[in-house]
Enzyme design. Structure first.
Site, PDB file in Angstrom:
ATOM      1  CE  LYS A  67      -4.585   0.681   2.014  1.00  0.00           C
ATOM      2  NZ  LYS A  67      -5.399   0.622   3.240  1.00  0.00           N
TER       3      LYS A  67
HETATM    4  O1  G3P Z   1      -8.477   1.472   4.193  1.00  0.00           O
HETATM    5  C1  G3P Z   1      -8.719   2.831   4.417  1.00  0.00           C
HETATM    6  C2  G3P Z   1      -9.643   2.988   5.569  1.00  0.00           C
HETATM    7  O2  G3P Z   1      -9.164   2.264   6.670  1.00  0.00           O
HETATM    8  C3  G3P Z   1      -9.861   4.436   5.980  1.00  0.00           C
HETATM    9  O3  G3P Z   1     -11.054   4.471   6.675  1.00  0.00           O
HETATM   10  O4  G3P Z   1     -12.635   5.295   8.377  1.00  0.00           O
HETATM   11  O5  G3P Z   1     -10.202   5.987   8.456  1.00  0.00           O
HETATM   12  O6  G3P Z   1     -11.717   6.877   6.662  1.00  0.00           O
HETATM   13  P1  G3P Z   1     -11.411   5.713   7.593  1.00  0.00           P
END
Ligand code: G3P
Length: 216
Positions: A83
């Site tokens: 990633k």
């Molecule tokens: O994989 C990306 C994800 O974990 C981000 O999610 O909830 O931090 O916007 P969030």
């Protein structure tokens, strides 16, 4: 549509894996930090639980550092996907990994132009963060639809991995506009099963069965 679990919690992955619907896992530095464990230890466990793409994010912000870290992560298992943030360094490193047959997931994508950069450099996955766009009043699923249209216009093979999913509606919207993958927290996966009419209908079936068979 593939379903990935977005977590660094091995116990959640073990439980969800039993359902037979999990095709991969995504992690990021925040999720790994939340697990309280070493990234390598977590990824080594996950690859033994889920036989699919397992995203592990580099910490380095320079190209050489990303390549060094990414090679170390890729050596854990053939299913490990590197990633990379959508920065100049991340897109440059993406080209190196693509040229060396190492899968990549370009993350923190918030625009079509960013998604184009990732596809041009052979990203395996692109991760538009639809929840964070919705959080600021933008149209997260709409970005996926635009990326889908443009990738299809040019035959890009990069897979659209809908990320930052907040609820079941995001999964539906991502599927409606043609995302290849949805990665979601454990609680969102669990919510996909639930509908009040299903529960009510099953209860009625069971009650009718009991009555017809004089069961208490
Ligand atoms: O994989 C990306 C994800 O974990 C981000 O999610 O909830 O931090 O916007 P969030």
């Amino acid at each position: 549509m593939d379903f990935f679990l977005d977590t660094g919690e091995v116990n959640e992955i073990k439980e969800a894996a039993k359902w037979g619907i999990i095709d991969g896992v995504t992690t990021n530095p925040s999720l790994i930090a939340k697990s309280g464990r070493n990234q390598f230890d977590v990824i080594k466990e996950i690859v033994e639980i889920v036989n699919g793409p397992i995203s592990a994010e580099v910490i380095a912000t320079d190209v050489d550092g990303m390549i060094k870290e990414g090679e170390e992560l890729a050596n854990i298992h053939e299913n490990v996907v590197i990633k990379l943030p959508l920065t100049e360094a991340g897109i440059t490193a993406c080209k190196w990994f693509s040229d060396n047959q190492i899968k990549t997931n370009v993350t923190l994508c918030f625009s079509v132009n960013q998604a184009l950069l990732a596809a041009k450099n052979g990203a395996t996955f692109i991760s538009p963060f639809i929840g964070r766009l919705d959080d600021i009043g933008h149209d997260g699923p709409g970005l996926i639809e635009e990326i889908r249209n443009i990738y299809d216009n040019y035959g890009f093979e990069t897979k659209i991995l809908a990320a930052s999913i907040r609820h079941a509606l995001h999964v539906r919207e991502a599927a409606m506009v043609g995302a290849d993958v949805a990665t979601m927290p454990f609680k969102v996966v669990k919510s996909l099963f639930k509908h009040p009419l299903t529960d009510k209908g099953l209860e009625a079936f069971l009650n009718d069965h009991k009555k017809a068979n004089n069961l208490n």
